[in-house]
Design an enzyme around this catalytic site. Structure first.
Site, PDB file in Angstrom:
ATOM      1  N   LYS A 251     -29.012 -16.315 -19.151  1.00 16.94           N
ATOM      2  CA  LYS A 251     -29.573 -14.986 -18.881  1.00 16.94           C
ATOM      3  C   LYS A 251     -29.373 -14.051 -20.073  1.00 16.94           C
ATOM      4  O   LYS A 251     -30.304 -13.382 -20.499  1.00 16.94           O
ATOM      5  CB  LYS A 251     -28.935 -14.361 -17.626  1.00 16.94           C
ATOM      6  CG  LYS A 251     -29.143 -15.170 -16.354  1.00 16.94           C
ATOM      7  CD  LYS A 251     -28.693 -14.406 -15.107  1.00 16.94           C
ATOM      8  CE  LYS A 251     -27.205 -14.139 -15.050  1.00 16.94           C
ATOM      9  NZ  LYS A 251     -26.357 -15.344 -14.954  1.00 16.94           N
TER      10      LYS A 251
ATOM     11  N   ARG B 109     -25.949  -9.046  -7.420  1.00 14.70           N
ATOM     12  CA  ARG B 109     -25.327 -10.353  -7.229  1.00 14.70           C
ATOM     13  C   ARG B 109     -25.054 -10.640  -5.764  1.00 14.70           C
ATOM     14  O   ARG B 109     -24.544 -11.699  -5.440  1.00 14.70           O
ATOM     15  CB  ARG B 109     -24.005 -10.391  -7.983  1.00 14.70           C
ATOM     16  CG  ARG B 109     -24.038 -11.203  -9.292  1.00 14.70           C
ATOM     17  CD  ARG B 109     -22.669 -11.097  -9.891  1.00 14.70           C
ATOM     18  NE  ARG B 109     -22.316 -12.080 -10.858  1.00 14.70           N
ATOM     19  CZ  ARG B 109     -22.380 -11.904 -12.184  1.00 14.70           C
ATOM     20  NH1 ARG B 109     -22.880 -10.818 -12.687  1.00 14.70           N
ATOM     21  NH2 ARG B 109     -21.948 -12.848 -12.982  1.00 14.70           N
TER      22      ARG B 109
ATOM     23  N   ARG C 146     -18.507 -22.102 -24.646  1.00 12.10           N
ATOM     24  CA  ARG C 146     -19.195 -20.911 -25.167  1.00 12.10           C
ATOM     25  C   ARG C 146     -18.291 -20.049 -26.052  1.00 12.10           C
ATOM     26  O   ARG C 146     -17.120 -19.839 -25.768  1.00 12.10           O
ATOM     27  CB  ARG C 146     -19.683 -20.072 -23.980  1.00 12.10           C
ATOM     28  CG  ARG C 146     -20.321 -18.763 -24.385  1.00 12.10           C
ATOM     29  CD  ARG C 146     -21.157 -18.176 -23.304  1.00 12.10           C
ATOM     30  NE  ARG C 146     -20.377 -17.606 -22.206  1.00 12.10           N
ATOM     31  CZ  ARG C 146     -20.917 -16.932 -21.193  1.00 12.10           C
ATOM     32  NH1 ARG C 146     -22.229 -16.790 -21.106  1.00 12.10           N
ATOM     33  NH2 ARG C 146     -20.158 -16.438 -20.245  1.00 12.10           N
TER      34      ARG C 146
ATOM     35  N   ARG D 294     -14.585 -16.034 -23.872  1.00  8.97           N
ATOM     36  CA  ARG D 294     -14.363 -15.092 -22.775  1.00  8.97           C
ATOM     37  C   ARG D 294     -13.223 -15.574 -21.881  1.00  8.97           C
ATOM     38  O   ARG D 294     -13.093 -16.763 -21.628  1.00  8.97           O
ATOM     39  CB  ARG D 294     -15.643 -14.952 -21.939  1.00  8.97           C
ATOM     40  CG  ARG D 294     -16.527 -13.830 -22.410  1.00  8.97           C
ATOM     41  CD  ARG D 294     -17.840 -13.793 -21.704  1.00  8.97           C
ATOM     42  NE  ARG D 294     -17.762 -13.801 -20.242  1.00  8.97           N
ATOM     43  CZ  ARG D 294     -18.807 -13.607 -19.445  1.00  8.97           C
ATOM     44  NH1 ARG D 294     -20.011 -13.416 -19.962  1.00  8.97           N
ATOM     45  NH2 ARG D 294     -18.671 -13.627 -18.144  1.00  8.97           N
TER      46      ARG D 294
ATOM     47  N   ARG E  92     -16.634 -19.341 -10.427  1.00 10.08           N
ATOM     48  CA  ARG E  92     -17.792 -18.449 -10.600  1.00 10.08           C
ATOM     49  C   ARG E  92     -19.057 -19.127 -10.076  1.00 10.08           C
ATOM     50  O   ARG E  92     -19.926 -18.469  -9.504  1.00 10.08           O
ATOM     51  CB  ARG E  92     -17.959 -18.078 -12.078  1.00 10.08           C
ATOM     52  CG  ARG E  92     -16.934 -17.040 -12.540  1.00 10.08           C
ATOM     53  CD  ARG E  92     -16.795 -16.989 -14.040  1.00 10.08           C
ATOM     54  NE  ARG E  92     -17.985 -16.544 -14.726  1.00 10.08           N
ATOM     55  CZ  ARG E  92     -18.251 -16.813 -16.007  1.00 10.08           C
ATOM     56  NH1 ARG E  92     -17.393 -17.519 -16.730  1.00 10.08           N
ATOM     57  NH2 ARG E  92     -19.356 -16.378 -16.560  1.00 10.08           N
TER      58      ARG E  92
END
Ligand code: AMP
Length: 213
Positions: A13, A88, A127, A160, A171
């Site tokens: 996203k 969300r 990531r 992160r 998540r």
């Protein structure tokens, strides 16, 4: 152009958002980014959000709705906006609809980006994100030219706090349980488009442009 990017964490996203806002000239509103900025600055909001974020849980609805709606009142959102990571939950989506209706506006397109769970885990646990410009890299699949340094702006790359395997799995579960029902919600509203998020960055963007025109 009032747009929403939907999809599990790691669907791409944020990456697609950068391209969309450039092409359509609308602001990118990421509630996750707003929380991370507040954590960095040590604000009360940041402190509240951090306890949920570190566990991979959702920040309470009313807090997020207030943050998102006050951002949408800003001048740069007049001609449209791209919401990334908000809403969300169905409650957040209902509140957003109420807020927009009160301003004579509505959600025009929801882009639902789908990617398999195993791929999401691989993407997120590898990531790396630039502290300065937010660009994303991957330790193995898309490493920067110089280790730890952003190719685009020279900023420092970091992992992160919520991109660890355990938090990522949580998540994704939270997404399945609380956010996925939004697919039905926006299906009923007739505004959703389904995009395959596993076809490569350029193809995903081309599919998005086909929908938005
Ligand atoms: P993101 O950057 O979109 O992956 O968001 C990171 C984290 O911020 C999430 O795992 C949540 O803890 C929190 N967060 C961001 N947006 C929302 C939202 N709309 N509702 C609840 N929590 C959120």
């Amino acid at each position: 152009m009032n747009l929403i990017l939907l999809g599990p964490p790691g669907a791409g996203k944020g990456t697609q958002a950068v391209r969309i806002v450039e092409k359509y000239n609308i602001p990118h509103i990421s509630t996750g980014d707003i929380f991370r900025e507040n954590i960095k600055k040590g604000t009360e909001l940041g402190k509240k959000a951090q306890e949920y974020m570190n566990k991979g849980e959702l920040v309470p609805d009313d807090l997020v709705v207030e943050i998102a709606c006050s951002r949408l009142l800003e001048e740069d959102c007049k001609e449209g906006f791209l919401l990334d990571g908000f809403p969300r939950t169905v409650y957040q989506a209902e509140k957003l609809d109420e807020f927009l209706a009160a301003h004579g506006r509505k959600v025009e397109h929801v882009l639902d980006i789908a990617v398999e769970k195993e791929e999401l885990i691989t993407r997120l646990t590898g990531r790396l994100v630039c502290r300065a410009c937010g660009a994303s890299y991957h330790k193995v699949n898309m490493p920067p030219k110089t280790e730890g340094v952003c190719d685009t702006c020279g900023g420092e790359l970091y992992q992160r706090a919520d991109d660890t395997k355990e938090t990522v799995e949580n998540r994704i579960e939270v997404y399945e349980a609380q956010t996925k029902p939004l697919v039905d919600f926006y299906e009923k509203a007739g505004v959703i488009a389904h995009i395959d998020g596993a076809t490569g960055l350029d193809n995903v963007f081309a599919d998005i442009v086909k929908v938005l025109g």
